[in-house]
Design an enzyme around this catalytic site. Structure first.
Site, PDB file in Angstrom:
ATOM      1  N   GLY A 175       0.894  -1.193  -0.056  1.00  0.00           N
ATOM      2  CA  GLY A 175      -0.245  -0.110  -0.037  1.00  0.00           C
ATOM      3  C   GLY A 175       0.882   1.223   0.050  1.00  0.00           C
ATOM      4  N   GLN A 222       2.723  10.212   1.166  1.00  0.00           N
ATOM      5  CA  GLN A 222       4.039   9.098   1.120  1.00  0.00           C
ATOM      6  C   GLN A 222       4.742   9.503  -0.051  1.00  0.00           C
ATOM      7  OE1 GLN A 222       2.410   5.154   2.285  1.00  0.00           O
ATOM      8  NE2 GLN A 222       4.563   5.250   3.169  1.00  0.00           N
ATOM      9  N   CYS A 238       6.584  -0.260   6.820  1.00  0.00           N
ATOM     10  CA  CYS A 238       6.224   0.946   6.169  1.00  0.00           C
ATOM     11  C   CYS A 238       7.396   1.431   5.188  1.00  0.00           C
ATOM     12  CB  CYS A 238       5.660   1.881   7.144  1.00  0.00           C
ATOM     13  SG  CYS A 238       5.017   3.533   6.023  1.00  0.00           S
ATOM     14  N   LEU A 239       6.934   1.613   3.834  1.00  0.00           N
ATOM     15  CA  LEU A 239       7.855   2.347   3.103  1.00  0.00           C
ATOM     16  C   LEU A 239       8.533   3.460   3.713  1.00  0.00           C
ATOM     17  CD1 LEU A 239       6.523   1.550  -0.496  1.00  0.00           C
ATOM     18  CD2 LEU A 239       7.850   0.256   1.001  1.00  0.00           C
ATOM     19  N   HIS A 249      -3.868   1.129   8.115  1.00  0.00           N
ATOM     20  CA  HIS A 249      -2.582   1.610   7.960  1.00  0.00           C
ATOM     21  C   HIS A 249      -2.609   2.637   6.962  1.00  0.00           C
ATOM     22  CE1 HIS A 249       2.040   1.077   7.897  1.00  0.00           C
ATOM     23  NE2 HIS A 249       1.772   2.151   6.737  1.00  0.00           N
ATOM     24  N   GLU A 250      -3.041   2.708   5.734  1.00  0.00           N
ATOM     25  CA  GLU A 250      -2.987   3.626   4.762  1.00  0.00           C
ATOM     26  C   GLU A 250      -3.818   4.691   5.452  1.00  0.00           C
ATOM     27  OE1 GLU A 250      -0.724   3.637   2.557  1.00  0.00           O
ATOM     28  OE2 GLU A 250       0.001   1.429   2.971  1.00  0.00           O
ATOM     29  N   HIS A 269      -2.187   7.009   7.534  1.00  0.00           N
ATOM     30  CA  HIS A 269      -0.991   7.986   6.950  1.00  0.00           C
ATOM     31  C   HIS A 269      -1.846   9.212   6.449  1.00  0.00           C
ATOM     32  CE1 HIS A 269       2.575   6.039   6.597  1.00  0.00           C
ATOM     33  NE2 HIS A 269       1.927   4.956   5.912  1.00  0.00           N
TER      34      HIS A 269
END
Ligand code: NI
Length: 178
Positions: free
Chosen positions: A46, A51, A93-94, A135-136, A139
């Site tokens: 995701g 991000q 997470c990226l 999670h997304e 963000h």
């Protein structure tokens, strides 16, 4: 298509509640293609718009990485209407490379959003897919997964977090200078 730079923990835009979209942004298809390329390159499931530095309320997922019967999906202006149950599982997470922690999440969610055609959707998700969405969604509200672990656990990774913050500030300083 082009791989985009993923903002690291410490970047201001990751702490922002992003702006709702009134309509699909210009060149949306190209943008989404670039975001998928970025996500695949980094082996993520995701990726939220902030991000990659965009103040826009949407995120993309590739549920096909989890189960072939699912695919890619775009969630615009998402709103979680219901949350139920509790599960504990590891997340990464990226924007926080090298960090993995177990996070408590709701097991079932009901979410309202607009899809890639800006059509209203109202759906339920469970288990891992529900986790990825939560999670997304976080963000887009300026929350990262390490905010959801205990202060004690966070203290164990404080050096890693500080290093990411330093790196994020350095990158931002370079970008400003360029
Ligand atoms: Ni993330």
């Amino acid at each position: 298509m082009a791989v985009m730079k993923v903002k690291l923990y410490g970047s201001e835009i990751l702490r922002k509640k992003v702006a709702q979209l009134e309509k699909l942004p210009d060149h949306f298809e190209t943008l989404i293609a670039d975001m998928y390329e970025t996500m695949n390159e980094e082996k993520g499931i995701g990726l939220s718009a902030n991000q990659v530095g965009l103040d826009m309320s949407f995120f993309i997922v590739d549920f096909g990485l989890y189960d072939e019967k699912y695919g890619r999906q775009i969630f615009i202006n998402p709103e979680i209407l219901e949350m139920e149950g509790e599960t504990l599982d590891e997340e990464g997470c990226l924007s926080l490379p090298g960090i993995n922690e177990k996070v408590k999440r709701a097991d079932r969610i009901r979410i309202k959003y607009k899809d890639a055609n800006f059509t209203d959707r109202d759906e339920e998700y469970f288990d891992y897919l529900s986790r990825v969405i939560q999670h997304e969604f976080d963000h887009l509200n300026g929350i990262v997964f390490t905010d959801r672990i205990s202060a004690l656990k966070r203290s164990f990774i404080k050096n890693k977090l500080a290093a990411l913050e330093t790196e994020a500030k350095e990158i931002e300083a370079e970008e400003t200078a360029a």
